[in-house]
Design a protein around this motif. Structure first.
Motif, PDB file in Angstrom:
ATOM      1  N   LEU A  38      10.669   7.419  -5.805  1.00  0.00           N
ATOM      2  CA  LEU A  38       9.254   7.744  -5.624  1.00  0.00           C
ATOM      3  C   LEU A  38       8.373   6.495  -5.735  1.00  0.00           C
ATOM      4  O   LEU A  38       8.545   5.697  -6.659  1.00  0.00           O
ATOM      5  CB  LEU A  38       8.799   8.766  -6.670  1.00  0.00           C
ATOM      6  CG  LEU A  38       9.461  10.148  -6.612  1.00  0.00           C
ATOM      7  CD1 LEU A  38       8.819  11.076  -7.637  1.00  0.00           C
ATOM      8  CD2 LEU A  38       9.363  10.760  -5.224  1.00  0.00           C
ATOM      9  N   PRO A  39       7.424   6.340  -4.830  1.00  0.00           N
ATOM     10  CA  PRO A  39       6.465   5.227  -4.945  1.00  0.00           C
ATOM     11  C   PRO A  39       5.734   5.322  -6.281  1.00  0.00           C
ATOM     12  O   PRO A  39       5.231   6.382  -6.659  1.00  0.00           O
ATOM     13  CB  PRO A  39       5.511   5.467  -3.767  1.00  0.00           C
ATOM     14  CG  PRO A  39       6.287   6.304  -2.802  1.00  0.00           C
ATOM     15  CD  PRO A  39       7.179   7.165  -3.641  1.00  0.00           C
ATOM     16  N   TYR A  40       5.683   4.213  -7.003  1.00  0.00           N
ATOM     17  CA  TYR A  40       5.158   4.236  -8.365  1.00  0.00           C
ATOM     18  C   TYR A  40       3.704   4.693  -8.437  1.00  0.00           C
ATOM     19  O   TYR A  40       3.296   5.365  -9.380  1.00  0.00           O
ATOM     20  CB  TYR A  40       5.287   2.841  -8.990  1.00  0.00           C
ATOM     21  CG  TYR A  40       6.712   2.365  -9.168  1.00  0.00           C
ATOM     22  CD1 TYR A  40       7.750   3.281  -9.280  1.00  0.00           C
ATOM     23  CD2 TYR A  40       7.020   1.016  -9.235  1.00  0.00           C
ATOM     24  CE1 TYR A  40       9.061   2.855  -9.439  1.00  0.00           C
ATOM     25  CE2 TYR A  40       8.328   0.574  -9.399  1.00  0.00           C
ATOM     26  CZ  TYR A  40       9.345   1.502  -9.497  1.00  0.00           C
ATOM     27  OH  TYR A  40      10.632   1.088  -9.657  1.00  0.00           O
ATOM     28  N   LYS A 100       0.822  -1.220   0.000  1.00  0.00           N
ATOM     29  CA  LYS A 100       0.000   0.000   0.000  1.00  0.00           C
ATOM     30  C   LYS A 100       0.853   1.266   0.000  1.00  0.00           C
ATOM     31  O   LYS A 100       0.385   2.337  -0.370  1.00  0.00           O
ATOM     32  CB  LYS A 100      -0.951   0.008   1.194  1.00  0.00           C
ATOM     33  CG  LYS A 100      -0.294   0.181   2.548  1.00  0.00           C
ATOM     34  CD  LYS A 100      -1.349   0.287   3.641  1.00  0.00           C
ATOM     35  CE  LYS A 100      -0.721   0.493   5.018  1.00  0.00           C
ATOM     36  NZ  LYS A 100      -1.754   0.654   6.061  1.00  0.00           N
ATOM     37  N   PHE A 101       2.115   1.151   0.427  1.00  0.00           N
ATOM     38  CA  PHE A 101       3.023   2.289   0.400  1.00  0.00           C
ATOM     39  C   PHE A 101       3.994   2.211  -0.782  1.00  0.00           C
ATOM     40  O   PHE A 101       4.896   3.039  -0.896  1.00  0.00           O
ATOM     41  CB  PHE A 101       3.816   2.383   1.700  1.00  0.00           C
ATOM     42  CG  PHE A 101       2.987   2.733   2.909  1.00  0.00           C
ATOM     43  CD1 PHE A 101       1.959   3.648   2.815  1.00  0.00           C
ATOM     44  CD2 PHE A 101       3.241   2.140   4.131  1.00  0.00           C
ATOM     45  CE1 PHE A 101       1.182   3.976   3.925  1.00  0.00           C
ATOM     46  CE2 PHE A 101       2.481   2.458   5.251  1.00  0.00           C
ATOM     47  CZ  PHE A 101       1.449   3.385   5.145  1.00  0.00           C
ATOM     48  N   GLU A 109       8.884  10.206   5.640  1.00  0.00           N
ATOM     49  CA  GLU A 109       8.506   8.790   5.616  1.00  0.00           C
ATOM     50  C   GLU A 109       7.091   8.637   6.156  1.00  0.00           C
ATOM     51  O   GLU A 109       6.777   9.115   7.242  1.00  0.00           O
ATOM     52  CB  GLU A 109       9.486   7.966   6.446  1.00  0.00           C
ATOM     53  CG  GLU A 109       9.114   6.497   6.587  1.00  0.00           C
ATOM     54  CD  GLU A 109       8.964   5.790   5.247  1.00  0.00           C
ATOM     55  OE1 GLU A 109       7.848   5.272   4.996  1.00  0.00           O
ATOM     56  OE2 GLU A 109       9.933   5.761   4.459  1.00  0.00           O
ATOM     57  N   ILE A 110       6.236   7.970   5.395  1.00  0.00           N
ATOM     58  CA  ILE A 110       4.831   7.812   5.767  1.00  0.00           C
ATOM     59  C   ILE A 110       4.592   6.633   6.710  1.00  0.00           C
ATOM     60  O   ILE A 110       3.599   6.596   7.442  1.00  0.00           O
ATOM     61  CB  ILE A 110       3.964   7.663   4.487  1.00  0.00           C
ATOM     62  CG1 ILE A 110       2.479   7.848   4.806  1.00  0.00           C
ATOM     63  CG2 ILE A 110       4.223   6.319   3.806  1.00  0.00           C
ATOM     64  CD1 ILE A 110       1.589   7.867   3.571  1.00  0.00           C
ATOM     65  N   ASP A 111       5.513   5.664   6.714  1.00  0.00           N
ATOM     66  CA  ASP A 111       5.324   4.424   7.457  1.00  0.00           C
ATOM     67  C   ASP A 111       6.009   4.508   8.828  1.00  0.00           C
ATOM     68  O   ASP A 111       7.243   4.547   8.896  1.00  0.00           O
ATOM     69  CB  ASP A 111       5.894   3.256   6.648  1.00  0.00           C
ATOM     70  CG  ASP A 111       5.639   1.903   7.300  1.00  0.00           C
ATOM     71  OD1 ASP A 111       5.131   1.866   8.437  1.00  0.00           O
ATOM     72  OD2 ASP A 111       5.951   0.877   6.661  1.00  0.00           O
TER      73      ASP A 111
END
Length: 272
Positions: free
Chosen positions: A119-121, A24-25, A74-76
């Motif tokens: 970057l997250p795709y 999800k990330f 960082e989101i996690d």
């Protein structure tokens, strides 16, 4: 300090903290040290670099050797927990637990900075436009190859679209390197590419937001002619006549024109 961009080291941290890559990330951890060294080399050096999604800290570690300060979003929260250990001793790194897309960037906007990130795709495009709000010296970004090809695409190619024109208005775009799927854990389903974006300093005589809204309409249906796409604007205009009056064939497609052509057409349509 041990090199984080190494499968053995990366797995050690994941197993110790009982964590894993979260789909999800968009998490895929770099495990090839040559890749992070090359990305950091392309990014260069300076007073400040911004990173998004440091993950286990593989790229962060290299950037900290080149820049006076590294700010990493960082989101996690589980990754932030690991980063406290993996980046221990790097006093010039600040990790911020926050979704960059929702972050208040007011303090960053006053600073000149570089951006270097994997970057997250799944959210590359919105992240890219968020980054455009900052005073960027250059961006060195790892993105999905399909996205990278679009950013650097030229007219009359299958990848050329409104995003290509918009990004190339703001930045000179170049492809720095290709990255194999084998350089990540877990192995992603797509190839990656490193693109570098350097601001052009371009300005236009029109409202940029309205102009790029017009541009996206011109590319709305790729299989249709520009004339048919223009008709979706629903203006009281003879679009065929407008095109011929400005020297364009009525059967041309959107992907054959340059930014300068669209500026000309926008001015003709809106008398701007």
């Amino acid at each position: 300090m041990e090199t984080i961009a190494n499968k053995t080291v990366s797995m050690k941290y994941l197993e110790k903290y009982e964590r894993y890559a979260k789909k999800k990330f968009g998490q895929n951890f770099i495990i090839d040290p040559s890749v992070v060294r090359t990305i950091a080399k392309h990014s260069g050096s300076g007073p400040l670099v911004l990173e998004i999604g440091p993950g286990l800290g593989a790229l962060t570690q290299q950037l900290a050797l080149n820049y006076d300060q590294v700010i990493a979003y960082e989101i996690d929260p589980h990754m932030v927990e690991i980063l406290k250990e993996s980046l221990d001793g790097l006093d010039n790194v600040e990790v911020i637990l926050e979704d960059f897309l929702k972050a208040n960037l007011s303090e960053l906007k006053d600073k000149r900075l570089d951006v270097c990130a994997n970057l997250p795709y799944y959210i590359t495009t919105p992240l890219l436009f968020r980054l455009m709000e900052l005073n960027v010296g250059k961006m060195t970004l790892m993105v999905q190859k399909e996205i990278g090809d679009r950013l650097a695409a030229k007219p009359n190619t299958k990848d050329y679209n409104a995003l290509s024109i918009q990004v190339q208005y703001y930045f000179d775009v170049s492809i720095a390197m290709h990255v194999s799927k084998e350089s990540f854990h877990p192995r992603p389903g797509v190839e990656s590419i490193i693109v570098q974006l350097v601001p052009t300093g371009n300005t236009m005589p029109y409202d940029e937001k309205e102009f790029f809204k017009f541009l996206r309409a011109c590319f709305q249906f790729r299989r249709k002619t520009l004339l048919n796409n223009l008709k979706t604007l629903e203006l009281d205009v003879d679009y065929a006549e407008m095109l011929t009056d400005n020297g364009y064939a009525v059967n041309l497609r959107a992907d054959t024109l340059l930014l300068e052509d669209y500026l000309k057409l926008y001015g003709a349509l809106y008398n701007a």
